[in-house]
Every structure is written in C-alpha cells, then in structure tokens.
Design a protein around this motif. Structure first.
Motif, PDB file in Angstrom:
ATOM      1  N   THR A   3       0.848  -1.191   0.000  1.00 22.79           N
ATOM      2  CA  THR A   3       0.000   0.000   0.000  1.00 22.79           C
ATOM      3  C   THR A   3       0.880   1.236   0.000  1.00 22.79           C
ATOM      4  O   THR A   3       1.783   1.357   0.841  1.00 22.79           O
ATOM      5  CB  THR A   3      -0.938   0.031   1.213  1.00 22.79           C
ATOM      6  OG1 THR A   3      -1.776  -1.123   1.188  1.00 22.79           O
ATOM      7  CG2 THR A   3      -1.807   1.274   1.186  1.00 22.79           C
ATOM      8  N   ILE A   4       0.645   2.141  -0.954  1.00 22.96           N
ATOM      9  CA  ILE A   4       1.374   3.405  -1.050  1.00 22.96           C
ATOM     10  C   ILE A   4       0.485   4.506  -0.497  1.00 22.96           C
ATOM     11  O   ILE A   4      -0.676   4.645  -0.909  1.00 22.96           O
ATOM     12  CB  ILE A   4       1.771   3.701  -2.501  1.00 22.96           C
ATOM     13  CG1 ILE A   4       2.678   2.587  -3.036  1.00 22.96           C
ATOM     14  CG2 ILE A   4       2.458   5.048  -2.613  1.00 22.96           C
ATOM     15  CD1 ILE A   4       3.049   2.763  -4.489  1.00 22.96           C
ATOM     16  N   TYR A   5       1.018   5.269   0.432  1.00 21.69           N
ATOM     17  CA  TYR A   5       0.284   6.379   1.041  1.00 21.69           C
ATOM     18  C   TYR A   5       0.906   7.694   0.563  1.00 21.69           C
ATOM     19  O   TYR A   5       2.131   7.860   0.617  1.00 21.69           O
ATOM     20  CB  TYR A   5       0.347   6.310   2.560  1.00 21.69           C
ATOM     21  CG  TYR A   5      -0.390   5.128   3.150  1.00 21.69           C
ATOM     22  CD1 TYR A   5      -1.730   5.230   3.515  1.00 21.69           C
ATOM     23  CD2 TYR A   5       0.243   3.909   3.323  1.00 21.69           C
ATOM     24  CE1 TYR A   5      -2.410   4.149   4.058  1.00 21.69           C
ATOM     25  CE2 TYR A   5      -0.420   2.823   3.860  1.00 21.69           C
ATOM     26  CZ  TYR A   5      -1.743   2.946   4.225  1.00 21.69           C
ATOM     27  OH  TYR A   5      -2.409   1.874   4.776  1.00 21.69           O
ATOM     28  N   ALA A   9      -2.153  19.617   3.102  1.00 20.48           N
ATOM     29  CA  ALA A   9      -3.363  19.815   3.892  1.00 20.48           C
ATOM     30  C   ALA A   9      -3.693  18.629   4.780  1.00 20.48           C
ATOM     31  O   ALA A   9      -4.656  18.677   5.538  1.00 20.48           O
ATOM     32  CB  ALA A   9      -4.541  20.104   2.961  1.00 20.48           C
ATOM     33  N   GLY A  10      -2.926  17.556   4.703  1.00 25.13           N
ATOM     34  CA  GLY A  10      -3.181  16.385   5.531  1.00 25.13           C
ATOM     35  C   GLY A  10      -4.071  15.345   4.885  1.00 25.13           C
ATOM     36  O   GLY A  10      -4.373  14.325   5.508  1.00 25.13           O
ATOM     37  N   SER A  11      -4.476  15.549   3.640  1.00 29.89           N
ATOM     38  CA  SER A  11      -5.302  14.568   2.943  1.00 29.89           C
ATOM     39  C   SER A  11      -4.422  13.419   2.464  1.00 29.89           C
ATOM     40  O   SER A  11      -3.373  13.639   1.853  1.00 29.89           O
ATOM     41  CB  SER A  11      -6.012  15.229   1.765  1.00 29.89           C
ATOM     42  OG  SER A  11      -6.761  14.284   1.030  1.00 29.89           O
ATOM     43  N   SER A  27       4.091  13.948   1.384  1.00 33.62           N
ATOM     44  CA  SER A  27       4.765  12.894   2.149  1.00 33.62           C
ATOM     45  C   SER A  27       4.353  11.545   1.567  1.00 33.62           C
ATOM     46  O   SER A  27       3.182  11.321   1.256  1.00 33.62           O
ATOM     47  CB  SER A  27       4.387  12.962   3.639  1.00 33.62           C
ATOM     48  OG  SER A  27       4.861  14.172   4.211  1.00 33.62           O
ATOM     49  N   LEU A  28       5.330  10.655   1.445  1.00 34.29           N
ATOM     50  CA  LEU A  28       5.111   9.366   0.795  1.00 34.29           C
ATOM     51  C   LEU A  28       5.689   8.260   1.661  1.00 34.29           C
ATOM     52  O   LEU A  28       6.795   8.390   2.182  1.00 34.29           O
ATOM     53  CB  LEU A  28       5.782   9.354  -0.585  1.00 34.29           C
ATOM     54  CG  LEU A  28       5.726   8.059  -1.386  1.00 34.29           C
ATOM     55  CD1 LEU A  28       4.318   7.815  -1.887  1.00 34.29           C
ATOM     56  CD2 LEU A  28       6.703   8.120  -2.546  1.00 34.29           C
TER      57      LEU A  28
END
Length: 812
Positions: free
Chosen positions: A541-543, A548-550, A574-575
């Motif tokens: 899973t890639i986040y 904005a925090g989404s 951020s990743l």
C-alpha cells in the motif's frame, strides 16, 4: 568430630570442670549449660543457663559473631535464655565484666537433629573374583537425614557348605557422614549369609530386619575381555576371553550410542578363549560391540569395555533421488538436484557423482564426474535427451537415476487441498481418472524467489495421494507445486503459495526511493528481508499525504516493485509504503518528502536548448557577413541544386525596366551596317531549345534585311524557361504557343544599366572574361549550376541570353 556426651553426664562434666579448676587453684568465672543437654531434637524448646562467680556485669550471647541476648536473672549468680523451636546448630556464650577487666567467656554448642530410622531395602550381590574368594556388596536405604553424626554397623551371620552350625556373627563399623553401602570379602565355601544393619547417634539407635541370601543366587562372574573385531561387509569376528568359565555369554552391537541390539546366537556356553562371529550386519557401518557373562545361576556380569570397527563397503544398492527445474533465463538447459544417499543405501563412502546426457539420435552428448560434496548441476538438454545420475564408491556404481524433462502437460485437472498447523503442512490431491496410472508424484517447495538456491522435494509412488511437509520456517513464504508424472512423458502440475498459519505482521515496512518528473513520481521499493516478512506478502500500500493532511492510498500487487503517481498537484507531499500479510499491515519504515513544482514554471532543459540554438544561429549569421565565406557557401549551395532556368519575364528587374508595352525595339550598333529607311521592323531571330526542336515547337517572328549599321545579332531576351518549376507568366507561355515572340517589353535603357553593372563586377574581381556580344538584360536566377546546352538557331544562342546572378549576391 568427637561424639557428643550423653545428657545424663552433663552434671558430671560440669562438676569435673569445677574440680579441675579448684585443684589448680583457679576459680572459673562462669559455667554454661542446657536444660535439655547439648543434643536435642529439631523443633524442641530449652533453656540455656550461665552461672557466674563474679559480682560484675553479666551478659549472654549467641551465634558467631556474638549477638547480645536478652536474659532472665534467676538469682545473684545465675541467668538464662529461653530458646523455642530450635531448627539448627547453635552456639551460646557467657561473659563477665568487672571494672575495667573482662574475664574469659564460657560457652556451649547445642546440636539439633533426629534419632536414626530403621534401615530398609537391603540389596546384596556377590562378585566372584577367583575360584577361592569373592566380594559381597550390600546397599540399603537409611531413611531421613538425622543432621547428626551417625555410626552404622553390619551384623553378618555366615553358613558354609561343610558346616551345619552358623559361624559366629561379626560386625563391621561403617564410618561416613551418610553411610548407605558396604562391601566385604567372603570365601567361595560360604553358601549362605544373613545380614542386619544397625545405626545409632546421640539421640538413639535403630536396626534393620535380617536379609538372607544364598550366594549362588547372587553370584556375578567377572566381565569378559573383547579383542579387536575383524569385519567384512556383512559380519565381524570378535575374540572373547573370560577369567572364569561361565555358562552364558551375551554380545550386543550398535551403530548409534544407546541403541544396542543383542546378537540372538550369542547366549550359549563358551570357552575361556574363543572367536565369536556376528553376521547380518550392514555394509560400511561403524559397529560398537560389548559382552557380558553369567554362571548357570546368579546374575549377569558387568558389560565389558566397548570395542568398535567398520564393516567393509559394497556398491550402492538404490538409485539417487533426483529432481530438476528449468532456469527461467535458459530454456536449453535444466538444473539437476539430488539428495545424498543415507548410509544404508550408499553402502560406502560416495567419492563421485556421475552425470551423463544421452540423445536417442546422437548418443552421448555430455558426461561429467562431480565431487561428492556437490548436490546440483546445470546441464544442456534437448527434446529427445535423457539424463542419468549415479553415485560411485570404492566398490561400484549405483543404478542410474533417469530424468526426462516432462514438457508435455496433461489435460487432466489437479485438485489440491492444504491444511497447515504448527507441526507441518498436509497436502491432499485428486485427479481425474486416466487410462494409465501415474508413474510417480513429486511435491516440491522452496522459499519464495529462491527456487534455484533452496529447492526441496518429496518423491512418492504412483499410488500416493497425500504428503506432509515438515521443518518449514514460520517467518518464510513458500511456493509449493505438486507434479503428477505419467509414463508417456506428460505431467499434471498445480502450483500455489503456502500461507503458514504461524505467519505474523511484517516487522518493518519497505525502504522507498523516488524520482520526480514534473508532476509525475516514480516510486520504487526493495523487497523485505526474509526474516522480517512474517510470511507471504499479499500486497503493498502506497500512502500519499499532501500539505493539507489529505491522504490517498494506492494498492499494488505483491509481485510489483515500482509504481507511478500521475498528475500530482504542486506543493509538498509525504510518501510511505507498507507491506501486508494475512495477519495485517506492517509499520511504515520511512516517510519521504517530495516537492512538485508549479506547471507555469519555465522548464530548465527547453530554456537551455533555446539559448544554445540562438547562440549558434547568431554565430552563423556573423560568419556569413564575410564576403569570401559567402561566396564559398554560395558555390557549395549551387552544387546541390537542380538547374532551373527562370523565366526573365517574371523577374523584378525586368518589370522595373519595362516602360513600354508591346514589342521590343532593338537598337543596332553604329559599327554595323545602318538600317535603311524602308526597314520598318527590327530583325527578330527565332530562339528555341532542344525540347522545342524535338517537339517541333518553334517561335516565329517577322524579319527584315539588316542594314550596314545593324549588329551581328540583335539584343534580345530569352523568354522561355526549361525548368518544370518555372513560374513563367501565362502571357509568355501564350506568346510561345502562338509562335510570336513578344520582345518589346525591355527598353534600351534597361540594357545599358545591365551592361554597366557587369562592367563594375569585372573591375572589382579583376577577372578577364569574354562576354558575349549579346547582353542579357535579366539576371539568371536558375537553381542549376550549368546552363542548358547552347542551342544556335539563326544568329542567337542560349549562352547569349544566360544571366549570371552571382554578381548580385557579391555586391550586397
């Protein structure tokens, strides 16, 4: 330690100590004594007294180092300390202090323990040493520990074979802190003994009931002595020596410590020295031998010392267990694997493995002998080839194991069921019925991605339908395959991933790398180490989190290691990446910061390319301003252009010089014959080219005889272009088609201007060239470097009307 005096002698001891001191003229300062004596039972209570012979300060202490005790005064000379439930040995002391002087202390040791219990379970054995003497060994259980010094005695009564009256009993004192056994010598003439055990200490004594033995029933002969075995491949001969003649002999052998086997034919009467043969042994085994003996009655002797020897080798009896796999990068070879033979099947030390590839058409293709430490090899393979693998020892070669690559897949479906627990993995499979039964079944497994390095397999017969896999690592993900091999060269297979029930959540997440290309990001990550996966990875899973925090999530298959994020918004992001097993999701290993630039920003690479191209164009423009360079470029340019003769009527210069419409009036030169008055029309020559001659297309004009002032040929203009790309006017083409040359559109002033320009060019270049007597009023802008060949019709040629445009470019 000396024996503790009994309790009834306590008063005597104290009195004796006082008398000794009185006789010597010295009076003791104190005397210490106990109400229960110096030895008491554990858990009892007592008082310890001190009697002083002084009037000074008195005190009582216990243990070492001394600890002051709170005492009770009985009278002016006696004090005591109460002791309840005594549980161990204790020491008491008394001290008297007078003024600045301290007298010598007196003290008492109190021992606590139990009286002895009656000994029980007396067991005796009789070891015959020689034909005249033997040794009796007896042991017993003495009960609980007394915590005191005990004295043990053996009371023995003997009866010999030639005397009916028993011998007088005798006792044997046994010293030691914990006596539980004793040994004594007897004559071989003694046939019967009766024994009792007595134990006593300061608190009491106890005696066991009598134990009666007939010595012949407990007689033990000496242990045999074995010589070095002499062995063949199936048996060994051992020399056995005995100090005394016995009636029974037992021999045992073993290949592993503790796993002894009794030779069935050894329990027979034997001589004092004989050679015993033992058969039905296995080849190339290290055998250990031991023996024991027994009289006709009595007990077995102790085992002899162990002697060992190897049996000899034989040729291997069974085929190697061989399997194969095909490397994905090489379709013309296979990777062979074989299991080392166990000792039973090898029948010797394997020294080499022989691998051979044979073709049904060309015979032997490949052969090699591999070291005994090697268990795999890659060999070239062909469609009609088969591989044989054999093991060799010093005595011969094993039967060859044949391998045929089963390239044909059977059409039958294979249904496999799996059940896993902590003890292992059980497999069941079922296949549709076929006309012929399967030849064999093979179950293979290996850690994911390590097939060539850690391949394991289990070969089963054709009737098998289940298998059990053990020894799997709980933190590994395994790939499993079941193969059903058929005799005609086909097979049915089923592959799957094995999900252990012992798997866990991955310990860490994958490490991430990224590459940004405008609004596109390429994300790559490494595979987790095997010890940290916790089982089979099912997905990644890639986040992606913006400023904005989404957070957006992207699911990726477990086999992928790269993912592209498209059309990302400008700004900071951020990743991070996580891994999943059936038990859950791993923590994130790291968070990567990425920045996406705005879309209106000027790209660096196109800007650099534009600057470089602009600089190159500017440099080329500056170089082209040099006349010499310009000429050379023009000459080079003309060499690669097609020859095109432009139509002079379409030139700008001709249009500017034309002031009159109609036919062109040619002026004769003065040096020529002057025209007569009757000459109403100028002389017009017919001009054509090779095409016009071949096509019979001619241009006709009205001619009149020339006077003496008339030039050799009139000044006229070539009005037809041979180029198919010419932009000739419709009027010119029409005039040509009609056979009439319209030549009065060029004036005499234009001709003079053209002649003056050519003379200036000649003066600048310093070149001496012969100009034709006919001056062409228009520049020749033909793209061809050479004119169309000179064509002379009448008094005018094509060379006479060709115009060179090079002077125009040189003067600009």
């Amino acid at each position: 330690m000396a024996a503790v005096p009994p309790k009834w002698s306590l008063v005597c001891v104290v009195t004796l100590m006082l008398l000794v001191q009185l006789c010597t003229g010295k009076t003791p300062d104190c005397v210490c004594w106990s109400s229960a004596g110096p030895v008491v039972r554990l858990g009892s209570s007592l008082e310890v007294y001190c009697t002083f012979n002084c009037e000074c300060e008195r005190s009582m202490y216990t243990e070492d180092p001394p600890a002051l005790q709170r005492h009770t005064v009985v009278n002016s000379s006696t004090t005591y300390v109460r002791v309840d439930n005594i549980t161990k040995h204790r020491t008491f002391s008394c001290l008297c202090r007078c003024r600045a002087l301290t007298s010598d202390p007196c003290g008492l040791d109190i021992w606590a323990g139990y009286p002895p219990e009656r000994p029980r379970n007396i067991r005796c054995s009789y070891k015959v040493v020689t034909n005249q003497t033997g040794e009796v060994f007896c042991s017993w259980e003495r009960g609980r520990k007394t915590h005191l010094e005990d004295t043990t005695e053996l009371w023995i009564t003997r009866v010999s074979g030639d005397r009916q009256e028993p011998w007088p009993p005798f006792n044997i004192p046994i010293r030691g802190a914990d006596p539980q056994s004793a040994r004594f010598s007897v004559s071989t003439k003694v046939h019967f003994i009766s024994m009792r055990v007595r134990t006593h200490n300061a608190l009491g004594s106890a005696m066991s009931p009598p134990a009666n033995y007939t010595l012949s029933n407990i007689a033990i002969p000496p242990a045999p002595v074995l010589g070095g075995p002499q062995c063949s491949s199936r048996g060994c001969a051992i020399r056995v020596r005995q100090p005394l003649r016995t009636q029974h002999l037992a021999v045992q052998y073993a290949t592993e410590p503790g796993l002894w086997t009794t030779y069935p034919h050894s329990d027979v009467p034997v001589a004092l020295d004989q050679l015993l043969s033992i058969w039905s042994l296995e080849p190339y085994r290290l055998y250990h031998f031991r023996a024991r003996a027994k009289f006709s009655t009595g007990l077995w002797s102790d085992w002899s010392d162990v002697t060992s020897s190897w049996t000899q080798e034989e040729a291997p009896a069974r085929q190697l267990d061989v399997w194969y796999t095909q490397p994905p990068s090489d379709v013309k070879s296979i990777r062979l694997y074989w299991k080392p033979m166990n000792v039973t099947h090898a029948r010797g030390k394997i020294v080499v493995y022989s691998v051979a590839v044979r073709s049904s058409e060309s015979g032997l293709v490949y052969a090699a002998n591999l070291s005994a430490e090697v268990t795999s090899a890659s060999v070239a393979f062909c469609a009609r080839c088969h591989v044989t693998v054999s093991a060799l020892n010093s005595k011969g070669m094993s039967p060859p194991a044949n391998i045929t690559a089963y390239h044909t897949k059977a059409l039958a479906q294979l249904d496999v069921q799996v059940k896993a627990d902590e003890r292992g993995v059980a497999l069941w499979w079922r296949q549709a019925e076929r006309a012929t039964a399967p030849a064999a079944h093979v179950v293979e497994w290996y850690p994911e991605g390590l097939k060539l390095q850690e391949l394991h397999w289990l070969r089963l017969n054709g009737e098998a339908r289940q298998a059990v896999i053990k020894g799997l690592n709980a933190s590994e993900c395994y790939e499993v395959a079941v193969y059903v091999l058929h005799g005609e060269g086909s097979m049915t297979t089923r592959s799957f991933r094995l999900l252990n029930i012992s798997q866990s959540v991955p310990k860490v997440g994958p490490s991430v790398q990224h590459e940004v290309d405008f609004n596109r990001v390429a994300v790559t990550w490494r595979e987790l180490p095997r010890a940290q996966r916790g089982g089979c990875i099912t997905e990644y899973t890639i986040y992606l989190e913006d400023a904005a925090g989404s957070v957006q999530q992207y699911s990726v298959q477990a086999t992928e290691r790269t993912f592209f994020l498209e059309d990302l918004r400008p700004g900071a992001h951020s990743l991070w990446v996580t891994a999943w097993t059936a038990r859950g999701e791993s923590p994130a290993a790291q968070k990567v910061k990425i920045v996406i630039q705005a879309a209106d920003g000027i790209p660096v690479l196109p800007l650099v390319l534009c600057l470089l191209l602009s600089a190159a164009a500017l440099l080329l423009l500056c170089v082209c301003q040099i006349a010499a360079v310009k000429r050379r470029v023009w000459l080079l340019f003309r060499r690669f252009l097609l020859q095109v003769v432009p139509d002079p009527a379409n030139s700008k210069w001709a249009k500017e010089c034309t002031q009159e419409k109609g036919k062109m009036k040619l002026q004769p030169q003065a040096s020529e014959v002057a025209p007569t008055e009757e000459e109403a029309e100028p002389i017009i020559s017919i001009i054509t080219d090779m095409e016009e001659v071949s096509n019979h297309n001619t241009v006709e004009a009205v001619s009149s005889p020339a006077g003496p002032s008339t030039p050799r040929w009139p000044l006229t203009t070539y009005i037809k272009s041979d180029s198919h790309d010419s932009n000739g006017s419709e009027q010119t083409q029409a005039s040509l088609d009609s056979g009439t040359a319209n030549v009065d559109y060029l004036s005499t002033g234009c001709q003079e201007r053209r002649l003056a320009m050519e003379e200036e060019d000649l003066d600048e270049e310093g070149e001496e060239e012969e100009f034709p007597q006919i001056l062409t009023p228009l520049p020749n802008c033909s793209m061809f470097t050479e004119p169309v060949g000179p064509q002379i019709i009448g008094n005018l040629t094509l060379d006479a009307v060709r115009i060179d445009c090079s002077s125009i470019f040189e003067n600009r």
